[in-house]
Enzyme design. Structure first.
Site, PDB file in Angstrom:
ATOM      1  N   HIS A  10      33.624  33.836  41.738  1.00 16.94           N
ATOM      2  CA  HIS A  10      34.525  32.801  41.756  1.00 16.94           C
ATOM      3  C   HIS A  10      34.647  32.329  43.237  1.00 16.94           C
ATOM      4  O   HIS A  10      35.453  30.493  42.576  1.00 16.94           O
ATOM      5  CB  HIS A  10      35.988  34.013  41.764  1.00 16.94           C
ATOM      6  CG  HIS A  10      36.349  34.270  40.274  1.00 16.94           C
ATOM      7  ND1 HIS A  10      36.268  34.268  39.578  1.00 16.94           N
ATOM      8  CD2 HIS A  10      35.216  35.408  40.254  1.00 16.94           C
ATOM      9  CE1 HIS A  10      36.339  35.040  38.874  1.00 16.94           C
ATOM     10  NE2 HIS A  10      35.267  36.110  38.632  1.00 16.94           N
ATOM     11  N   SER A  41      33.117  39.574  37.133  1.00 24.50           N
ATOM     12  CA  SER A  41      33.572  40.583  36.547  1.00 24.50           C
ATOM     13  C   SER A  41      35.328  41.018  35.688  1.00 24.50           C
ATOM     14  O   SER A  41      35.360  42.264  34.810  1.00 24.50           O
ATOM     15  CB  SER A  41      34.183  41.724  37.896  1.00 24.50           C
ATOM     16  OG  SER A  41      32.309  41.447  38.181  1.00 24.50           O
ATOM     17  N   CYS A  42      35.966  40.496  35.817  1.00 21.00           N
ATOM     18  CA  CYS A  42      37.526  40.225  35.634  1.00 21.00           C
ATOM     19  C   CYS A  42      37.200  39.991  33.593  1.00 21.00           C
ATOM     20  O   CYS A  42      37.998  40.813  33.103  1.00 21.00           O
ATOM     21  CB  CYS A  42      37.968  38.751  35.187  1.00 21.00           C
ATOM     22  SG  CYS A  42      38.311  38.373  37.586  1.00 21.00           S
ATOM     23  N   ARG A 304      39.106  31.775  43.842  1.00 22.36           N
ATOM     24  CA  ARG A 304      39.490  30.089  44.126  1.00 22.36           C
ATOM     25  C   ARG A 304      39.671  29.548  44.377  1.00 22.36           C
ATOM     26  O   ARG A 304      39.659  28.001  44.832  1.00 22.36           O
ATOM     27  CB  ARG A 304      39.845  30.620  42.538  1.00 22.36           C
ATOM     28  CG  ARG A 304      38.309  30.879  41.390  1.00 22.36           C
ATOM     29  CD  ARG A 304      38.833  30.323  39.857  1.00 22.36           C
ATOM     30  NE  ARG A 304      37.901  29.159  40.166  1.00 22.36           N
ATOM     31  CZ  ARG A 304      38.024  28.657  38.746  1.00 22.36           C
ATOM     32  NH1 ARG A 304      37.400  29.204  37.728  1.00 22.36           N
ATOM     33  NH2 ARG A 304      37.508  27.138  38.936  1.00 22.36           N
TER      34      ARG A 304
HETATM   35  P1  FAD Z   1      31.498  37.783  44.694  1.00 17.60           P
HETATM   36  O1  FAD Z   1      32.305  38.085  43.255  1.00 17.60           O
HETATM   37  O2  FAD Z   1      31.705  39.397  45.576  1.00 17.60           O
HETATM   38  O3  FAD Z   1      30.581  37.442  44.258  1.00 17.60           O
HETATM   39  C1  FAD Z   1      29.824  37.402  45.651  1.00 17.60           C
HETATM   40  C2  FAD Z   1      28.111  37.136  44.978  1.00 17.60           C
HETATM   41  O4  FAD Z   1      27.295  36.403  46.078  1.00 17.60           O
HETATM   42  C3  FAD Z   1      27.746  37.490  44.460  1.00 17.60           C
HETATM   43  O5  FAD Z   1      26.806  37.110  43.072  1.00 17.60           O
HETATM   44  C4  FAD Z   1      26.199  38.128  44.648  1.00 17.60           C
HETATM   45  O6  FAD Z   1      24.849  38.618  44.658  1.00 17.60           O
HETATM   46  C5  FAD Z   1      26.032  36.760  45.872  1.00 17.60           C
HETATM   47  N1  FAD Z   1      25.550  37.316  47.309  1.00 17.60           N
HETATM   48  C6  FAD Z   1      25.573  37.295  48.218  1.00 17.60           C
HETATM   49  N2  FAD Z   1      25.062  37.532  49.209  1.00 17.60           N
HETATM   50  C7  FAD Z   1      24.132  37.022  49.122  1.00 17.60           C
HETATM   51  C8  FAD Z   1      23.491  35.642  49.173  1.00 17.60           C
HETATM   52  N3  FAD Z   1      23.081  36.687  51.076  1.00 17.60           N
HETATM   53  N4  FAD Z   1      22.502  35.016  49.521  1.00 17.60           N
HETATM   54  C9  FAD Z   1      22.305  34.471  48.280  1.00 17.60           C
HETATM   55  N5  FAD Z   1      23.539  35.390  47.417  1.00 17.60           N
HETATM   56  C10 FAD Z   1      24.961  36.003  47.693  1.00 17.60           C
HETATM   57  N6  FAD Z   1      40.296  39.699  39.769  1.00 17.60           N
HETATM   58  C11 FAD Z   1      41.428  38.639  39.054  1.00 17.60           C
HETATM   59  O7  FAD Z   1      41.764  37.485  40.181  1.00 17.60           O
HETATM   60  N7  FAD Z   1      41.989  39.022  38.054  1.00 17.60           N
HETATM   61  C12 FAD Z   1      41.342  39.869  37.534  1.00 17.60           C
HETATM   62  O8  FAD Z   1      41.782  40.667  36.382  1.00 17.60           O
HETATM   63  C13 FAD Z   1      39.839  40.723  37.772  1.00 17.60           C
HETATM   64  N8  FAD Z   1      40.141  41.938  37.566  1.00 17.60           N
HETATM   65  C14 FAD Z   1      38.415  42.415  38.030  1.00 17.60           C
HETATM   66  C15 FAD Z   1      37.279  43.231  37.310  1.00 17.60           C
HETATM   67  C16 FAD Z   1      36.396  43.927  37.403  1.00 17.60           C
HETATM   68  C17 FAD Z   1      35.829  44.801  37.008  1.00 17.60           C
HETATM   69  C18 FAD Z   1      36.440  44.119  38.980  1.00 17.60           C
HETATM   70  C19 FAD Z   1      34.782  44.410  39.873  1.00 17.60           C
HETATM   71  C20 FAD Z   1      36.666  42.787  39.827  1.00 17.60           C
HETATM   72  C21 FAD Z   1      38.033  42.060  39.443  1.00 17.60           C
HETATM   73  N9  FAD Z   1      38.429  41.190  39.940  1.00 17.60           N
HETATM   74  C22 FAD Z   1      40.210  40.195  39.678  1.00 17.60           C
HETATM   75  C23 FAD Z   1      38.141  40.995  41.084  1.00 17.60           C
HETATM   76  C24 FAD Z   1      37.592  39.358  41.387  1.00 17.60           C
HETATM   77  O9  FAD Z   1      36.641  39.754  40.568  1.00 17.60           O
HETATM   78  C25 FAD Z   1      36.926  39.476  42.708  1.00 17.60           C
HETATM   79  O10 FAD Z   1      38.425  39.409  43.971  1.00 17.60           O
HETATM   80  C26 FAD Z   1      36.138  37.950  42.974  1.00 17.60           C
HETATM   81  O11 FAD Z   1      34.762  38.579  41.899  1.00 17.60           O
HETATM   82  C27 FAD Z   1      35.406  37.624  44.027  1.00 17.60           C
HETATM   83  O12 FAD Z   1      34.698  36.930  44.219  1.00 17.60           O
HETATM   84  P2  FAD Z   1      33.513  36.105  45.489  1.00 17.60           P
HETATM   85  O13 FAD Z   1      33.357  34.405  45.110  1.00 17.60           O
HETATM   86  O14 FAD Z   1      34.446  36.594  47.171  1.00 17.60           O
HETATM   87  O15 FAD Z   1      32.595  37.403  45.042  1.00 17.60           O
END
Ligand code: FAD
Length: 451
Positions: A10, A41-42, A304
């Site tokens: 996200h 994952s949402c 986001r």
């Molecule tokens: P993440 O989703 O953790 O992604 C990080 C990405 O970075 C990963 O793809 C990883 O592989 C990559 N990465 C990490 N380190 C490196 C590196 N060094 N080099 C290259 N790539 C790297 N939120 C809502 O608001 N509504 C919902 O309905 C909701 N439902 C959810 C359901 C489930 C089952 C889960 C698990 C979560 C849910 N969430 C929901 C929470 C939401 O998914 C997270 O808040 C969101 O994914 C966070 O996004 P992010 O970009 O911080 O990181």
């Protein structure tokens, strides 16, 4: 200007999207260590329950679509270290095991989090699973139709654990839901709501084991068969750990300032402790509107928003991250609930003195039959008894009235009071609601009780 974005979920996606929206000719390199970009994952529950058929559709965009917009997308390539003085990162290509250096002008980290593993023996046994990301989605889907899996134990009764429990209950499995806290969803809802939801979960063959601490996972031939807590043993063909997350920041130690929980420290412009490096998403904290302090609230919505703000600041704007209230919603079988801000149960932990009022009503006037959607609705409003400021709310019904919580989120963000909310203008049409919206009713009742 060359911008490197790390992480394709996200936060990373919105950063790239935000830059493209304002300056599409910016040179962007986008790195993802997995082999798939922008999985949501949402959307996992919808996939696991078969509502969405193709796991590969649960995403924002494909690498090809983003490349067509001029973004250099690198999949299966992990950024392993940063040299802030040189403005370079080291990239490990996981396909051919090569490494290289890349220079950046601006760097945005959205490295997110991984599921936390409970520190007990047996966590490495086969069939101890997690629920986050595409790989786990595929593995969990297989287990929903695996006849050798009859007993599923979910550890952690937050919203992800509830989703997991519902998926496997609907798949006909016997589910046990363990949590160290005394109630499921205890951080999202107060007891008036969780009492009803606990009955609903039990009605769907989900055995609740609240107030229990997992001591070990045990098994035979390398495969889990039992979960032992401080109070009981549960036969388990599959265990799903949904007991929190761990920020993905070990590789940043010594490079960026981190909190004691490993979150990247950012200021209100999402700048880290090093120049030209920004961080967003689950590995950071966000400003929490009810308290004015920062808090860890791992939600896609926050990631986001941060991604968009980071993009603007990277491009030279001057924009602060707005305060959020941690608004979230979920369905639990027939019920739909949403909550935002402070609850009675989270007030003390946030250092807030609050008062709450709980009201029940029907969603529509009494003459509207249940068949037409008229349902009981439960609403709880939390406020500061001194200055009447709205601090949060929870709502639940078998009819989807969750959007009311967005209005309360706005009320919290704009520091509205009970007095403002009591007579605020909300629409009425019997097909939808009542002449006084339940938010008006609760605020009026709270004011009456305070006098
Ligand atoms: P993440 O989703 O953790 O992604 C990080 C990405 O970075 C990963 O793809 C990883 O592989 C990559 N990465 C990490 N380190 C490196 C590196 N060094 N080099 C290259 N790539 C790297 N939120 C809502 O608001 N509504 C919902 O309905 C909701 N439902 C959810 C359901 C489930 C089952 C889960 C698990 C979560 C849910 N969430 C929901 C929470 C939401 O998914 C997270 O808040 C969101 O994914 C966070 O996004 P992010 O970009 O911080 O990181």
């Amino acid at each position: 200007m060359k911008v490197i974005v790390i992480g394709s979920s996200h936060g990373g996606f919105e950063t790239v999207r935000g830059i493209l929206a304002e300056k599409p000719d910016t040179e962007i390199q986008w790195y993802e260590r997995g082999d798939f970009i922008s999985f949501l994952s949402c959307g996992m529950q919808l996939y696991l329950e078969g509502v969405v058929k193709d796991v590969n559709s649960v995403r924002y965009a494909t690498a090809e679509q983003m490349r067509a917009k001029g973004v250099s997308v690198f999949v299966h390539q992990e950024v392993t270290s940063i040299n802030p003085d040189e403005h370079t990162v080291v990239v490990h290509n996981l396909d051919d095991d090569s490494t290289r250096e890349e220079k950046y002008d601006k760097l945005v980290l959205s490295a997110g989090a991984v599921p936390a593993q409970i520190p007990v023996p047996g966590g490495d046994l086969a069939n101890v699973y997690a629920m986050r990301g595409r790989d786990w989605a595929i593995k969990l889907k297989e287990k929903t139709v695996d006849p050798t899996v009859q007993n599923v134990t979910v550890v952690g009764a937050g919203y992800i654990g509830i989703e997991a429990a519902e998926v496997f209950s609907k798949a006909g499995k016997h589910v046990t839901l363990i949590d160290i806290l005394p109630r499921p969803l205890a951080l999202y809802l107060d007891q008036e709501f969780t009492d009803i939801l606990s009955d609903t979960l039990k009605d769907h063959n989900i055995y609740l084991a609240p107030g229990q601490t997992v001591k070990s996972f045990t098994g035979e031939n390398g495969q889990v068969s039992t979960v032992k807590t401080d109070q009981a043993e549960y036969p388990s063909d599959l265990v799903i750990e949904t007991a929190g997350i761990k920020p993905n920041t070990d590789w940043l130690k010594g490079t960026l300032d981190l909190t004691d929980k490993g979150l990247v420290k950012v200021n209100d412009h999402l700048e880290t402790s090093q120049p030209d490096i920004y961080a967003v998403g689950d590995s950071t904290k966000v400003p929490f509107a009810p308290t004015g302090k920062t808090l860890q609230i791992a939600l896609a919505t926050n990631a986001r928003r941060q991604g968009r703000i980071a993009a603007k600041n990277v491009l030279g704007d001057d924009m602060k991250m707005p305060a959020v209230s941690g608004s979230s919603a979920l369905s639990v079988f027939d019920y739909h609930f949403a909550s935002t801000g402070i609850k009675e149960g989270t007030s003390a932990a946030n250092g807030i003195l609050s008062q709450s009022i709980f009201v029940t009503d029907t969603t529509q006037p009494p003459f509207v039959p249940g068949k037409a959607g008229n349902q009981k609705v439960y609403f709880k409003l939390t406020f500061d008894p001194g200055n009447h400021r709205i601090l949060g709310a929870q709502i639940m019904s078998k009819r989807d009235v969750t959007a009311n919580i967005n209005a309360i989120s706005l009320a919290v963000q704009t520091k509205m009071t009970l007095d403002d909310l009591a007579y605020a203008d909300f629409f009425f049409q019997p097909g939808f609601d009542r002449p006084w919206n339940i938010m008006n009713v609760a605020a009026q009742k709270a004011l009456h009780d305070l006098t």
